[in-house]
Design a protein around this motif. Structure first.
Motif, PDB file in Angstrom:
ATOM      1  N   UNK A 216      -1.021   0.889   0.428  1.00  0.00           N
ATOM      2  CA  UNK A 216      -2.199   1.268  -0.357  1.00  0.00           C
ATOM      3  C   UNK A 216      -2.061   2.699  -0.844  1.00  0.00           C
ATOM      4  N   UNK A 217      -1.647   3.579   0.089  1.00  0.00           N
ATOM      5  CA  UNK A 217      -1.466   4.975  -0.299  1.00  0.00           C
ATOM      6  C   UNK A 217      -0.444   5.064  -1.423  1.00  0.00           C
ATOM      7  N   UNK A 218       0.640   4.331  -1.244  1.00  0.00           N
ATOM      8  CA  UNK A 218       1.704   4.385  -2.243  1.00  0.00           C
ATOM      9  C   UNK A 218       1.209   3.878  -3.600  1.00  0.00           C
ATOM     10  N   UNK A 219       0.440   2.796  -3.595  1.00  0.00           N
ATOM     11  CA  UNK A 219      -0.030   2.241  -4.861  1.00  0.00           C
ATOM     12  C   UNK A 219      -1.002   3.201  -5.557  1.00  0.00           C
ATOM     13  N   UNK A 220      -1.934   3.769  -4.777  1.00  0.00           N
ATOM     14  CA  UNK A 220      -2.898   4.702  -5.369  1.00  0.00           C
ATOM     15  C   UNK A 220      -2.193   5.950  -5.891  1.00  0.00           C
ATOM     16  N   UNK A 221      -1.206   6.385  -5.139  1.00  0.00           N
ATOM     17  CA  UNK A 221      -0.404   7.530  -5.542  1.00  0.00           C
ATOM     18  C   UNK A 221       0.174   7.287  -6.938  1.00  0.00           C
ATOM     19  N   UNK A 222       0.708   6.075  -7.109  1.00  0.00           N
ATOM     20  CA  UNK A 222       1.382   5.798  -8.378  1.00  0.00           C
ATOM     21  C   UNK A 222       0.393   5.545  -9.507  1.00  0.00           C
ATOM     22  N   UNK A 223      -0.789   5.021  -9.181  1.00  0.00           N
ATOM     23  CA  UNK A 223      -1.791   4.813 -10.227  1.00  0.00           C
ATOM     24  C   UNK A 223      -2.473   6.119 -10.582  1.00  0.00           C
ATOM     25  N   UNK A 224      -2.540   7.014  -9.576  1.00  0.00           N
ATOM     26  CA  UNK A 224      -3.148   8.331  -9.750  1.00  0.00           C
ATOM     27  C   UNK A 224      -4.543   8.270 -10.369  1.00  0.00           C
ATOM     28  N   UNK A 225      -5.406   7.444  -9.792  1.00  0.00           N
ATOM     29  CA  UNK A 225      -6.820   7.489 -10.160  1.00  0.00           C
ATOM     30  C   UNK A 225      -7.576   7.807  -8.886  1.00  0.00           C
TER      31      UNK A 225
END
Lengths: 648, 379
Positions: A216-225
């Motif tokens: 989850x952290x990784x996905x949010x990191x990459x979406x950067x919202x």
């Protein structure tokens, strides 16, 4: 009995004792917010105060602490997708999904009111049953415990995702990884390759953190919202959450019952109770489409069960002096230090103490859930913060929590490795809940099977308890396959079926899993029969599934749900950075920790991350870094917790 | 871009300087005692422990027996050791206590600021030469020792009234719920074997509590518990006729001889039963039993510091423990929390330490062979 209950009530509310209960609750709430610490850290903080207290005050403080930890663990589970305690893993699935939709306050309100409900239910059951529970607990022999483990594994049926093949392999992989370390039947070491760290097996805390939080952290990191992806935070969500509970009161009641029973059985452990409750709600719902994507029932079920569990777990703790869960072990240690002996006397000459404990539990749940409810609204605002400002804190917290598991620098690397496993499982659509259920139940399934075969032989299947649980398991499997299975990626998979995508990345990942299974098979052949039969059987069962998966891959059967890759199916532009970038940041942090020690590494990590990823100014960077490091140092100082030391 | 580099490097340097500076500042004034400079022990005065922190390493989980032992004693240590040092109990569980003891071996300095609390479980892999063990008892000395005992009991359904009738059940196949072949359970399992009882171990139980539960469920008919657990949870069963006590493992007196366990003066110890059944209290079998019983129960809990620790420091610690033992509050609460046995210091502790950690090569080998034959264990 009633007069004893009232008397306990009176004692607890007396001005001498009540402040101590409140103190325990406050401490429990603060500690519970930090994932993975549990009651153990709290105990070391409390102990110096417990001396010199009278029995009732000391007990009230201890119970207050233990009771509310699963309550406040919910904060990180819902808001950040980090399982706050081993019994709130399932809450993450729908709780975090709701937070991403901007409904964090609704999810939190429903969770806390369910916790309150479950906690009170547990205390109520304890009140009536504690005196007659002894023979009931003794009914659960090793054969019944084995069947219960199988019942738990049957929950995978409803959580395996669109692809049954991958669901089965994920669960089997969990079972294999859970069986690394000493074989319960013989003490032989399996899959350790001379690495000392592996002798005790992989710690559950780390697996839960890495498999859920890391992707989850990784996905949010990459979406950067922000976590609430641009969605408006709903106003009045708080009331909706409480109404949700009222609407689902029967569900909460059933799950509280499940929680109490599972908690009361010594040897089951608390980490499976939330999955059983979650599996139950999925099985009994006619509309399953929203589970895993933000169904409020997926929050109510595990949260009512995990607080009810503490009440149940008190029964074996008090009656037999055998802790029903990790936090109960600490509670039991605390009781010894005050000079109270758990055992049969708790329902005869010390029955007044027992009722004090039960009512402390009830009141602590009311206080803890009440305070958390008050905070739910304001704290939900966290989900609006730009993620790059939040990420370093989350990474710091999970690393710190992981290190507390065995206080070995390898904890961090294991977190990273399993984090990668989690990232790829999410990306290629492998069920993470199925994996975790397998992992949690591996040791139990194996050791109770070994014991019951030795104690009962084939007769184990004729024991009435076993037959009852077997029927429940069959029913559970039947209901779980009706109307589909929970899959967080359901829509993307549907979309993907119409697309032709590149297969190389997913074939590579599946090959790694296949090789791991073959190594397991090879390793189990080296062991004695009793030491190796469990991993051997699982590896052999998994091989045809792996073969089938490869058959689909190699024949390019794009219409099968097995073939899936988030990266290639997602809208272009969803991800703003490469998949490996979060891993590089975290890997860099750990490498620096090994060399410099954790605090200097975290300083560098914060400064660089904020400056480059969040574009903060000089002042902002300095303040955020100072805040993070100060928080870390204060917390570890007061709880006597260690941090990784560097080489220099 | 350039700007960002400048910003992150300047801020990093500032923060790191502040942090290391703070660390350096808080270490000023600490005398570094190493194995080399212990001759300069005149540096050690009565207020050596003032404003210092002692780390008490417990290689077990929070809440267990070893943990409770340390946590119960810790605040009294603070009160009674000259200079009132802060005591921190740090739990480093893993590998059946090997991990925490290795941590101690790797990190300890002879300055009295790190102590290791071991248990019978820690002694076993050391005595059996487990390759993972990096700690060597020969490098340490005891600050305090705490013996305990254990009692074997059986189900009344076996039809015997006490240990003198054990020969009646010699041919009855029994099962025993065990934590593992190289755990402390080795002592009771070896005892059954010496008595030529047909007891088969079923492994995989987590803790003695789980074994007791199996007894209460009727899955096993014979079991043992350590003294405090026996008193709390088995004595009520004995009183209600659901359990028959057979024998204790005994205790060691000041001469290092086996005597009846003072907690159970009415119960014969294993040696008495063994002799009563016509066996000799000598020879390799008996010596092996005695050696491993001393390691497991006689020296159940040892508090250790390196041998090179200056005598002045050890004396400060020991004086504190002597003071603690005469504390009225300690006496009042100790029995309930820890049981009847005394914390031993001085020559008594040395004797226990020696018995618990020295096993002759011959006895070691006998035990290893026995484990290999009985459990196909390659050690």
């Amino acid at each position: 009995m009633l007069d004893l209950v009232l008397q306990a009530f009176q004692t607890l509310f007396s001005p001498e004792n009540f402040p101590f209960l409140v103190m325990g609750v406050l401490l429990g709430l603060v500690i519970g917010v930090f994932p993975g610490l549990g009651g153990i850290a709290g105990l070391s903080l409390l102990l110096p105060f417990i001396y010199g207290m009278d029995e009732v005050s000391a007990l009230a403080t201890l119970v207050g602490l233990v009771a509310v930890i699963p309550t406040s663990a919910t904060f990180t589970s819902v808001l950040m997708g980090i399982p706050g305690s081993s019994s709130s893993q399932a809450t993450v699935l729908d709780g975090f999904a709701l937070a991403k939709k901007g409904q964090a306050s609704r999810a939190l309100a429903a969770a806390f009111s369910s916790s309150l409900f479950g906690g009170l239910f547990g205390a109520l059951i304890l009140t009536f049953f504690v005196q007659i529970a002894r023979p009931m607990i003794l009914l659960f022999g090793s054969a019944e415990l084995f069947m219960l483990a199988i019942f738990g594994i049957s929950m995978v049926g409803s959580l395996s995702g669109k692809s049954v093949i991958k669901g089965v392999i994920a669960c089997g992989l969990g079972l294999l990884i859970g069986s690394i370390g000493a074989a319960p039947a013989t003490g032989e070491y399996r899959m350790v390759f001379g690495i000392n760290y592996l002798y005790d097996g992989i710690p559950l805390v780390i697996v839960a953190l890495s498999i859920f939080a890391f992707p989850e952290i990784s996905e949010l990191f990459r979406k950067d919202t922000a976590i609430a992806e641009g969605a408006k935070l709903d106003k009045g969500g708080w009331f909706v959450g409480i109404k949700d509970l009222l609407k689902n009161k029967w569900l909460a009641l059933r799950c509280s019952g499940i929680g109490t029973i599972v908690g009361a059985i010594p040897g089951m452990g608390g980490s499976v109770v939330d999955w059983i409750a979650y599996g139950h709600v999925v099985q009994t719902s006619s509309d399953k489409s929203q589970f895993g994507k933000g169904d409020i029932r997926g929050v109510i079920a595990p949260e009512s069960a995990n607080n009810a569990k503490e009440g149940g777990a008190l029964m074996p703790t008090l009656l037999f002096g055998i802790p029903g869960s990790g936090s109960m072990a600490v509670f039991l240690g605390g009781m010894v230090l005050i000079g109270i002996e758990a055992g049969p006397s708790m329902v005869t000459k010390d029955i007044d103490l027992t009722y004090t404990i039960i009512w402390s539990l009830a009141i602590a749940n009311v206080l803890g859930a009440g305070l958390s409810l008050l905070l739910a609204g304001p704290i939900s605002q966290l989900t609006r913060i730009k993620f790059s400002l939040l990420a370093p804190f989350m990474i710091m917290v999970i690393s710190f929590a992981a290190f507390q598991a065995t206080k070995d620098i390898a904890d961090l690397w294991v977190l990273l490795i399993f984090g990668m496993l989690g990232i790829f499982m999410k990306r290629f659509g492998w069920s993470r809940p199925a994996f975790l259920i397998g992992f949690v139940l591996a040791t139990q399934a194996e050791s109770y099977l070994n014991m019951s075969v030795q104690f009962y032989g084939f007769n184990m299947f004729f024991r009435p308890g076993v037959i009852v649980i077997l029927i429940l398991t069959l029913l559970s499997i039947y209901f779980s396959r009706r109307g589909g299975s929970v899959d967080e990626n359901a829509e993307l998979i549907e979309k993907g079926l119409k697309q032709k995508i590149k297969l190389a990345p997913q074939i590579l990942f599946a090959s790694v899993i296949g090789i791991f299974i073959i190594i397991n098979l090879w390793d189990s052949i080296q062991q004695s029969f009793l030491g190796g039969v469990f991993p051997m059987a699982i590896s052999i069962v998994l091989l045809p599934f792996i073969a089938l998966l490869f058959y689909y891959y190699l024949n390019d059967r794009q219409e099968r749900p097995e073939i899936f890759d988030t990266e290639l199916v997602a809208e272009p532009g969803t991800f703003k950075s490469a998949w490996y970038e979060p891993l590089v940041w975290v890997g860099g942090l750990y490498l620096l920790s090994v060399i410099l020690g954790f605090i200097p590494a975290i300083i560098l990590f914060f400064v660089f991350f904020f400056t480059f990823k969040a574009n903060t100014s000089w002042l902002q960077t300095a303040l955020l870094t100072f805040g993070g490091v100060a928080l870390l140092m204060i917390f570890s100082h007061f709880l006597n917790l260690e941090l990784p030391q560097g080489l220099i | 871009m350039n700007n960002k580099f400048v910003q992150s490097i300047v801020l990093s340097v500032l923060f790191l300087v502040a942090f290391f500076g703070y660390q350096f500042y808080s270490n000023i004034g600490n005398i570094e005692i190493t194995a080399d400079n212990k001759g300069s022990s005149s540096l050690i005065t009565d207020d050596y422990f003032k404003n210092k922190t002692i780390q008490w390493v417990i290689p077990f989980k929070e809440g267990g027996g070893g943990d409770t032992w340390a946590r119960f004693n810790a605040p009294f240590f603070t009160d009674h050791i000259e200079g009132n040092p802060v005591i921190i109990v740090s739990n480093i569980p893993g590998g059946g206590s090997i991990k925490g003891a290795n941590y101690f071996a790797d990190n300890v300095k002879p300055d009295g600021l790190m102590l290791l609390g071991t248990s019978g479980t820690t002694q076993m892999p050391y005595l059996l030469d487990d390759p993972r063990v990096r700690y060597d008892y020969q490098d340490y000395q005891p600050v305090m020792a705490y013996p305990t005992g254990g009692v074997v009991y059986c189900s009344p359904s076996l039809g015997i009234k006490d240990a003198s009738e054990i020969s009646k059940i010699k041919d009855v196949p029994l099962k025993y719920a065990s934590q593992g072949p190289t755990s402390l359970d080795l002592v009771p399992m070896f005892s059954f074997d010496l008595l030529e009882m047909k007891v088969q171990a079923v492994f995989g139980f987590r803790g003695r509590g789980a074994g007791r539960l199996a007894f209460e469920r009727g899955e096993v008919l014979i079991d043992y518990q350590t003294s405090s657990a026996y008193l709390k949870n088995v004595v009520p069963l004995v009183e209600s006729g659901e359990a028959i006590p057979l024998f204790s493992f005994g205790a060691l007196n000041n001469q290092g001889e086996l005597i009846r366990d003072p907690s159970f003066p009415d119960l014969p110890h294993f040696g008495e039963v063994y002799a009563q059944l016509g066996y000799d209290l000598q020879g390799i079998k008996w010596d092996t039993w005695f050696a491993f019983m001393s390691a497991g129960f006689g020296g159940m809990k040892l508090l250790l510091t390196p041998k090179e620790t200056p005598d002045e420091i050890v004396k400060l610690l020991q004086d504190g423990i002597v003071g603690m033992k005469s504390d009225a509050k300690y006496k009042e609460t100790k029995v309930k929390a820890l049981g009847l046995y005394e914390q031993v210091v001085g020559s008594g502790a040395d004797k226990i330490f020696e018995l618990a950690t020295n096993v002759d090569q011959e006895e070691k080998q006998y035990m290893k062979n026995w484990l290999r034959e009985k459990f196909q264990l390659n050690i």
